[in-house]
Design a protein around this motif. Structure first.
Motif, PDB file in Angstrom:
ATOM      1  N   PRO A   1      38.709  46.493  43.457  1.00  0.00           N
ATOM      2  CA  PRO A   1      37.406  46.778  43.116  1.00  0.00           C
ATOM      3  C   PRO A   1      36.227  45.857  43.190  1.00  0.00           C
ATOM      4  O   PRO A   1      35.132  46.258  43.513  1.00  0.00           O
ATOM      5  N   THR A   2      36.735  44.569  43.094  1.00  0.00           N
ATOM      6  CA  THR A   2      35.572  43.683  43.012  1.00  0.00           C
ATOM      7  C   THR A   2      35.518  42.872  44.591  1.00  0.00           C
ATOM      8  O   THR A   2      34.494  42.529  45.121  1.00  0.00           O
ATOM      9  N   GLU A   3      36.805  42.400  45.157  1.00  0.00           N
ATOM     10  CA  GLU A   3      36.806  41.959  46.438  1.00  0.00           C
ATOM     11  C   GLU A   3      36.550  42.838  47.535  1.00  0.00           C
ATOM     12  O   GLU A   3      36.245  42.262  48.567  1.00  0.00           O
ATOM     13  N   ARG A   4      36.804  44.143  47.292  1.00  0.00           N
ATOM     14  CA  ARG A   4      36.393  45.246  48.338  1.00  0.00           C
ATOM     15  C   ARG A   4      37.511  44.782  49.754  1.00  0.00           C
ATOM     16  O   ARG A   4      36.912  44.995  50.618  1.00  0.00           O
ATOM     17  N   ILE A   5      38.651  44.537  49.413  1.00  0.00           N
ATOM     18  CA  ILE A   5      39.892  44.410  50.368  1.00  0.00           C
ATOM     19  C   ILE A   5      40.829  45.210  49.804  1.00  0.00           C
ATOM     20  O   ILE A   5      41.119  45.288  48.877  1.00  0.00           O
ATOM     21  N   CYS A   6      41.670  45.739  51.069  1.00  0.00           N
ATOM     22  CA  CYS A   6      42.935  46.352  50.781  1.00  0.00           C
ATOM     23  C   CYS A   6      44.022  45.555  50.107  1.00  0.00           C
ATOM     24  O   CYS A   6      44.081  44.346  50.463  1.00  0.00           O
ATOM     25  N   THR A   7      44.676  45.924  49.074  1.00  0.00           N
ATOM     26  CA  THR A   7      45.580  45.160  48.192  1.00  0.00           C
ATOM     27  C   THR A   7      47.033  44.997  49.192  1.00  0.00           C
ATOM     28  O   THR A   7      47.780  44.242  48.928  1.00  0.00           O
TER      29      THR A   7
ATOM     30  N   LYS B   1      44.661  36.657  50.620  1.00  0.00           N
ATOM     31  CA  LYS B   1      45.904  37.141  49.399  1.00  0.00           C
ATOM     32  C   LYS B   1      45.407  36.425  48.187  1.00  0.00           C
ATOM     33  O   LYS B   1      45.402  37.014  47.092  1.00  0.00           O
ATOM     34  N   PRO B   2      45.147  35.061  48.014  1.00  0.00           N
ATOM     35  CA  PRO B   2      44.545  34.441  46.704  1.00  0.00           C
ATOM     36  C   PRO B   2      43.460  34.918  46.168  1.00  0.00           C
ATOM     37  O   PRO B   2      43.255  34.993  44.633  1.00  0.00           O
ATOM     38  N   ARG B   3      42.705  35.786  46.789  1.00  0.00           N
ATOM     39  CA  ARG B   3      41.345  36.269  46.298  1.00  0.00           C
ATOM     40  C   ARG B   3      41.679  37.675  45.326  1.00  0.00           C
ATOM     41  O   ARG B   3      40.863  37.834  44.464  1.00  0.00           O
ATOM     42  N   LEU B   4      42.995  38.066  45.417  1.00  0.00           N
ATOM     43  CA  LEU B   4      43.264  39.202  44.608  1.00  0.00           C
ATOM     44  C   LEU B   4      44.088  38.881  43.442  1.00  0.00           C
ATOM     45  O   LEU B   4      45.047  38.215  43.371  1.00  0.00           O
ATOM     46  N   SER B   5      43.531  38.712  42.150  1.00  0.00           N
ATOM     47  CA  SER B   5      44.172  38.376  41.079  1.00  0.00           C
ATOM     48  C   SER B   5      45.081  39.367  40.378  1.00  0.00           C
ATOM     49  O   SER B   5      44.430  40.638  40.548  1.00  0.00           O
ATOM     50  N   LYS B   6      46.061  39.286  39.999  1.00  0.00           N
ATOM     51  CA  LYS B   6      46.874  40.144  39.456  1.00  0.00           C
ATOM     52  C   LYS B   6      46.243  40.793  37.881  1.00  0.00           C
ATOM     53  O   LYS B   6      45.949  39.762  37.232  1.00  0.00           O
ATOM     54  N   ARG B   7      46.283  42.030  37.830  1.00  0.00           N
ATOM     55  CA  ARG B   7      45.780  42.338  36.707  1.00  0.00           C
ATOM     56  C   ARG B   7      47.030  42.363  35.626  1.00  0.00           C
ATOM     57  O   ARG B   7      48.025  42.833  35.846  1.00  0.00           O
ATOM     58  N   ARG B   8      46.365  41.851  34.569  1.00  0.00           N
ATOM     59  CA  ARG B   8      47.414  42.246  33.393  1.00  0.00           C
ATOM     60  C   ARG B   8      47.189  43.695  32.656  1.00  0.00           C
ATOM     61  O   ARG B   8      46.090  43.576  32.313  1.00  0.00           O
TER      62      ARG B   8
END
Length: 77
Positions: free
Chosen positions: A23-29, A60-67
Motif C-alpha cells: 500500500p505505501t511502497e506501490r511495488i508487488c510483494t 525487498k528491504p523496502r517492504l516491512s513485514k506487518r504485525r
C-alpha cells in the motif's frame, strides 16, 4: 518434433504469482516490480528487463513485514 521452437532467448518474468501491491511502497510483494514495470513488461526489450531484474533484490528491504492480529495489538500497548 523439438521443443526448441518454443524457447526464446529473452529475460523471463520474475512473477511468482503472488500479486499483491504494497500500500505505501506501490511495488508487488511477490516480484518487487512496480505497477508500471508489470504493465510494460511484455513491451520491454531484453536489456531493459535485465536491468530491472538486477535491481529487484534491492527493493525487498523496502517492504516491512506487518504485525497483524492480536499479537501486533498487544505489542503496541
Amino acid at each position: 518434433m523439438t521443443n526448441m521452437v518454443w524457447k526464446r532467448n529473452e529475460v523471463e518474468s520474475p512473477c511468482v504469482q503472488i500479486c499483491v501491491v504494497h500500500p505505501t511502497e506501490r511495488i508487488c510483494t511477490g516480484c518487487y516490480r512496480t505497477i508500471d514495470e508489470i504493465s510494460r513488461w511484455s513491451k520491454m526489450d531484453s536489456s531493459e528487463r535485465a536491468e530491472i531484474m538486477d535491481n529487484l533484490p534491492a527493493r525487498k528491504p523496502r517492504l516491512s513485514k506487518r504485525r497483524g492480529g492480536r499479537a501486533g495489538r498487544l505489542n503496541d500497548s
